[in-house]
Motif scaffolding. Structure first.
Motif, PDB file in Angstrom:
ATOM      1  N   MET A   1       0.813  -1.201   0.000  1.00 16.69           N
ATOM      2  CA  MET A   1       0.000   0.000   0.000  1.00 16.69           C
ATOM      3  C   MET A   1       0.852   1.257   0.000  1.00 16.69           C
ATOM      4  N   ASP A   2       2.149   1.083  -0.015  1.00 17.06           N
ATOM      5  CA  ASP A   2       3.034   2.244  -0.048  1.00 17.06           C
ATOM      6  C   ASP A   2       2.886   3.044  -1.331  1.00 17.06           C
ATOM      7  N   GLU A   3       2.330   2.420  -2.379  1.00 22.91           N
ATOM      8  CA  GLU A   3       2.171   3.114  -3.658  1.00 22.91           C
ATOM      9  C   GLU A   3       1.044   4.138  -3.639  1.00 22.91           C
ATOM     10  N   GLU A  37      -0.321  -1.910   8.850  1.00 17.64           N
ATOM     11  CA  GLU A  37       0.602  -1.062   8.091  1.00 17.64           C
ATOM     12  C   GLU A  37      -0.093   0.213   7.612  1.00 17.64           C
ATOM     13  N   TYR A  38      -1.312   0.070   7.102  1.00 16.32           N
ATOM     14  CA  TYR A  38      -2.067   1.230   6.623  1.00 16.32           C
ATOM     15  C   TYR A  38      -2.302   2.216   7.765  1.00 16.32           C
ATOM     16  N   PHE A  52     -14.024   6.099   4.839  1.00 14.10           N
ATOM     17  CA  PHE A  52     -13.445   6.455   6.136  1.00 14.10           C
ATOM     18  C   PHE A  52     -12.861   5.207   6.789  1.00 14.10           C
ATOM     19  N   VAL A  53     -11.597   5.317   7.150  1.00 13.02           N
ATOM     20  CA  VAL A  53     -10.915   4.241   7.866  1.00 13.02           C
ATOM     21  C   VAL A  53     -10.596   4.793   9.250  1.00 13.02           C
TER      22      VAL A  53
END
Length: 196
Positions: A1-3, A37-38, A52-53
């Motif tokens: 998800m770094d992208e 990680e996110y 929304f997270v």
């Protein structure tokens, strides 16, 4: 998800790290690594201009995973229990089954009533299958992990994603009102003074 591109400053100090690392699902395992990680990168956020997270929140903050998202999971399950009783089989179409409802857990939501869910009944490589429910009236499997689900999720987000300044917009969580202790933070009641 770094992208994924990101804008804003993540409110990582509001994340309850003990819950992020210590929470256990029915299988005895914690949050999927991709979610940890996110959240460790973005904190409270809006993904693709729509979703929304809300991670686990420290005491004193609203809208954490253990508050808002847990409530939405209860609402989802109650709605689907009623739908099953009424034999509203379209609610599980095209990719769901009534037997899976008790294992689905909301992990993100939109302002228009759509939710993203994990199927916590099983994991593959530590990740849960990701589902999308449009206004609690359907179940679409997006992928076996967030990485697999992201392209379809971006497509579902359509014009919201196209207008967003970045894939991830970091948000500032709301501080709970405390009428007994002075605070220089806005509590969400409309004031930004030392007391609500």
């Amino acid at each position: 998800m770094d992208e994924l591109s990101m804008t804003g400053a993540p409110a990582l100090g509001a994340v309850a790290q003990d819950l992020l690392t210590g929470h256990r699902f029915a299988d005895g395992e914690g949050f999927p690594a991709s979610y940890r990680e996110y959240v460790s990168r973005a904190g409270f956020s809006r993904l693709f201009g729509l979703w929304f997270v809300h991670p686990p929140a420290r005491d004193g903050f609203t809208d954490g995973w253990q508050h808002r998202v847990a409530h939405l999971t209860k609402v989802f399950r109650r709605s689907y229990a009623e739908g099953r009783t009424e034999e509203f089989d379209w609610m599980i179409a095209p990719d769901g089954a009534w037997s899976m409802i008790g294992g689905l857990v909301v992990f993100a939501f939109s302002e228009n009533g759509d939710v993203l869910l994990w199927d916590t009944r099983r994991r593959v490589d530590g990740e849960f299958d990701v589902y999308f429910s449009a206004q609690l009236d359907s179940l679409h499997r997006l992928g076996a992990s967030p990485g697999e689900a992201l392209p379809r999720l971006r497509e579902l987000s359509g014009p919201f994603a196209d207008r967003a300044a970045a894939d991830i917009e970091c948000l500032t969580p709301t501080v709970l009102c405390d009428l007994h202790a002075p605070s220089s933070l806005s509590c969400g009641c409309g004031t930004a003074t030392s007391r609500c």
